[in-house]
Design an enzyme around this catalytic site. Structure first.
Site, PDB file in Angstrom:
ATOM      1  CB  THR A 109      -0.921   0.047   1.246  1.00  0.00           C
ATOM      2  OG1 THR A 109      -0.103   0.067   2.424  1.00  0.00           O
ATOM      3  CG2 THR A 109      -1.867  -1.145   1.285  1.00  0.00           C
ATOM      4  CG  HIS A 160      10.958  -1.444   1.157  1.00  0.00           C
ATOM      5  ND1 HIS A 160      10.122  -2.304   1.816  1.00  0.00           N
ATOM      6  CD2 HIS A 160      12.200  -1.968   1.269  1.00  0.00           C
ATOM      7  CE1 HIS A 160      10.831  -3.310   2.320  1.00  0.00           C
ATOM      8  NE2 HIS A 160      12.087  -3.127   1.988  1.00  0.00           N
ATOM      9  CB  THR A 161       7.565   1.559  -4.638  1.00  0.00           C
ATOM     10  OG1 THR A 161       6.328   1.139  -4.039  1.00  0.00           O
ATOM     11  CG2 THR A 161       8.122   0.430  -5.474  1.00  0.00           C
ATOM     12  CB  CYS A 162       5.843   3.765   0.119  1.00  0.00           C
ATOM     13  SG  CYS A 162       4.354   2.948  -0.475  1.00  0.00           S
ATOM     14  CG  PHE A 163       9.495   4.169   2.775  1.00  0.00           C
ATOM     15  CD1 PHE A 163       9.058   5.223   3.557  1.00  0.00           C
ATOM     16  CD2 PHE A 163       8.880   2.933   2.923  1.00  0.00           C
ATOM     17  CE1 PHE A 163       8.043   5.052   4.486  1.00  0.00           C
ATOM     18  CE2 PHE A 163       7.850   2.751   3.847  1.00  0.00           C
ATOM     19  CZ  PHE A 163       7.434   3.808   4.623  1.00  0.00           C
TER      20      PHE A 163
END
Length: 769
Positions: A447, A733-736
């Site tokens: 997410t 971890h694409t969100c970060f």
């Protein structure tokens, strides 16, 4: 015989004030004894502070210069506190400062004061809680801010410099000596410095520094709107205390706007204005006592509203005044542009002021319309370059909320990506999309922002996929699209155009580059402009060349009816052809040298306007649903150049710069000169442009970089050393913006692993989240 005068004064203790009456000849000791009778605090454990000085027991009230209606502070001595060392440190510091104020010589005074401040802050309990709060409150309880400001105002040579250095050292040490969780606990102390220094002068350099420091704290502090501090909110800073800074800065900026171009707005003043204004707006927009937008004059229905009625109404008057001054300022800016004397002016502060005025306008009934009415008149001053134009149109979108509860939630099945996304977005109330979107894919744990960026790219590519009948790609530029007149083969095509408009609006609102751009004929129609022959060059090269030939043909040739043209256009629909008259009686009207311009105009209008008018209208409606006000839809596109929206939707079309990529990457577990990092950049540098894009997409879910390159991303990128076995592929971890891989033992093995995730079908599969 001389009679002692009678005094009435106040003693503050634990948030309460005790009222005393006494003769000026009474001793401080007698006052201590009366306090003991009321509070039960032993005399030996009492300190009375007046004007930053501890009162001596043997002296009379007259000798201590106690005035009628004076306020004294009662604090407990070191024996009654859990922080005896802190009391001793601050007491020693105050003693040095008092001696300096009395004109006495103190060796290494500045060095000693700075050391005391550093020691006091460094000994603060590191865990946020009552203990740390109590420790920091000692600085206020001892009236240390007032003591240091008195030193700053001292006429004795060197004292002002000592005080300034000491106060600045306190501001810096709050950051260097305290963990972030505790830095905000210093806000009441910095506020006290501001209050005291503002009495000297509102343009005093030390006051301005303290104000900026407090403003920085306001960016993240939890602000509570209360009329007075109670025990439950004793750590908070109230809106009532913040508002004077908003008013002060607003007055200053209004004056600067009025004097433009002779006086230019200060970046620091504008930044301070923004920092103090945001918590005020946040509380107003989130406070349950308000109905939005606020109608003035306010009704006295809710007790909660009454608590902040004065600030609410004053902020509206600030908005009205600054908007009027900004209108006049923009008018003078237009003259500067006409006279070509605007090159040396930094426009960014004015754009920031506009952004804040726009945010205020959303709070009050009718104010947002008033704001955009004025800006629409001053478009020329606001659209001088790409950054200004982008800044202007981004103000037309609602602010994306970070609060999960205010976001539109979606659960999407990848195998039904377009249809399920259509159901969630097309059927949603427009208002529900203004707060932002939270989405996840079914049966996937990931997410957050990375997954949201992926969803935007995938859905937009599906919408404009040529297997769908909605849009047509330009033959001369396959990235560009315009509505397909034959889209009627899809029964829900108009709803899908509305959905498409919403998706493009949401992508712009969330600042996601989706790799799709609009053709000029489509862009111009969204702005309410007419279409000319030159505008169709990319959309239909064949029609463009034919029309060009008709207009340039010798008059005698075209008048001879050699082309056998009438005012009719042949249209192909579902495999059959039909004739559409371009005007009444068009079948019998021959094209000649006198009417050929009219023929070409009507041909272009029928082909690119009339045949897709409903599609464009529904797209525009969907796009307008995402804006703060539907009425801004045409103004949005009128404020941009086609190339601007290209950059905002598609981003940089250039090959990815590995140098820029590397400059914006940091490491965790690795050092920049470790073999694995050196190998990584060598491998990436050798990759094809598409492989680089796939690696970047796997790493960040960003498929198209902003026009500024990596600098335009929301964060720096990170490479983490993972503890996985070397047989594992890299993960992300694409969100970060985080790429993780184990310490591969050789460049060959690393290249094999990276070549796998650089493949299109793998690079588009994400890591953990």
């Amino acid at each position: 015989m001389a009679f002692a005068s009678r005094l009435q004064f106040f003693v503050r203790t634990n948030g309460k004030s005790l009222v005393f009456q006494a003769n000026s000849s009474d001793t401080v000791q007698s006052l201590h004894e009366r306090i003991q009778l009321i509070t039960g605090i032993p005399v030996i454990e009492q300190w009375l502070i007046y004007r930053g000085k501890k009162l001596q027991c043997e002296k009379s009230l007259a000798e201590c210069a106690i005035q009628n209606d004076a306020s004294l502070d009662l604090v407990g001595r070191m024996q009654s506190t859990g922080h005896p060392q802190a009391w001793r440190i601050i007491d020693d510091m105050i003693s040095i400062v008092r001696r300096l104020c009395e004109g006495k010589t103190v060796n290494d005074a500045l060095k000693t004061i700075r050391t005391k401040i550093s020691k006091y802050l460094s000994t603060t309990p590191k865990k946020d809680g009552d203990s740390a709060t109590g420790h920091l409150q000692i600085f206020m309880s001892c009236s240390a801010p007032e003591v240091l400001v008195n030193l700053y105002m001292s006429p004795i040579r060197g004292n002002k410099e000592h005080a300034e250095e000491s106060i600045r050292h306190f501001l810096e040490s709050c950051i260097t000596e305290l963990p972030k969780s505790l830095q905000l606990r210093c806000a009441p102390i910095v506020l006290e410095f501001c209050k005291l220094l503002r009495r000297i002068a509102s343009d005093d350099p030390l006051y301005l520094s303290c104000r900026s420091s407090l403003g920085s704290m306001m960016e993240v502090i939890k602000v509570q709107w209360v009329l007075e501090h109670t025990e439950s909110v004793k750590r908070a800073i109230s809106i009532k205390e913040i508002f004077p800074f908003v008013k002060e800065l607003a007055d200053k900026l209004s004056e600067v706007l009025e004097l433009f171009p002779h006086t230019i707005a200060s970046v620091s003043d504008v930044n301070d204005f923004t920092m103090f204004l945001r918590p005020l707006r946040t509380v107003m927009s989130g406070y349950k006592g308000f109905k939005h937008p606020i109608s003035l004059p306010m009704e006295n229905e809710h007790h909660n509203v009454l608590l902040c009625k004065e600030a609410v109404e004053s902020l509206y008057h600030i908005f009205v005044d600054m908007l009027k001054k900004m209108d006049e300022c923009l008018f003078r800016m237009e003259h500067c542009l006409s006279a070509n004397i605007s090159g040396e002016i930094d426009w960014s502060p004015y754009l920031t002021i506009l952004k804040e005025l726009n945010a205020i306008s959303k709070l009050y009934l009718g104010s947002e319309k008033e704001f955009w009415t004025i800006l629409s008149k001053r478009k020329r001053a606001l659209c001088m370059d790409f950054e200004s134009r982008r800044h202007l149109v981004m103000m037309m979108f609602p602010e994306v909320k970070k609060d999960f509860e205010e976001q539109h939630e979606m659960l999407i099945d990848r195998s039904q990506l377009l249809s399920e996304s259509f159901e969630y977005i097309a059927n949603a109330e427009a208002e529900s999309l203004h707060g932002g979107i939270f989405m996840e894919f079914k049966n996937e744990e990931a997410t957050g922002p990375g997954v949201l960026r992926e969803w935007f790219v995938l859905v937009c590519q599906a919408i404009f996929n040529q297997q769908n009948p909605l849009f047509v790609a330009c033959p001369n530029d396959r990235r560009r699209f315009y509505p397909n007149p034959a889209s009627t083969v899809e029964p829900l095509h108009l709803k899908y155009f509305n959905f498409s408009g919403r998706m493009i609006g949401l992508a712009l609102m969330h600042k996601v580059q989706v790799g799709i751009v609009l053709d000029r004929v489509f862009f111009l129609q969204l702005g309410g402009y007419s279409i000319s022959l030159e505008d169709i060059r990319d959309a239909d090269p064949y029609m463009y060349n034919s029309c060009k030939q008709i207009l340039e043909m010798d008059a005698e040739v075209i008048d001879s009816d050699a082309l056998r043209l009438t005012f009719v256009r042949e249209v192909e629909e579902l495999g059959s052809r039909r004739a559409v008259e371009l005007r009444d009686g068009g079948k019998g009207m021959v094209v000649n040298s006198k009417n050929r311009n009219d023929y070409v105009d009507r041909l272009i209008n029928d082909r690119f306007v009339t045949s897709v008018s409903q599609q464009v209208s529904h797209f525009a409606q969907g796009f307008g649903d995402i804006l703060s006000d539907l009425g801004l839809q045409k103004f949005f596109f009128q404020s941009l150049e086609l190339e601007d929206i290209d950059q905002m939707l598609h981003g940089s079309g250039n090959d990815i710069s590995v140098k820029d990529w590397k400059a914006h990457t940091e490491y965790n577990g690795y050092k920049f000169n470790d073999p694995q990092i050196v190998w990584f950049w060598k491998i990436v540098r050798k990759m094809s442009p598409q492989q680089k894009k796939n690696i970047l997409f796997f790493w960040t879910s960003v498929k198209y970089l902003p026009v500024e390159g990596f600098r335009g991303l929301a964060s720096r990128l990170y490479i983490y050393k993972s503890m996985e076995d070397i047989s594992h592929l890299p993960s992300s971890h694409t969100c970060f913006y985080r790429l993780c891989f184990p310490p591969y033992p050789s460049m060959t093995i690393m290249e094999q692993r990276l070549s796998i995730i650089a493949q299109e079908h793998v690079g588009c599969s994400f890591g953990t989240y």
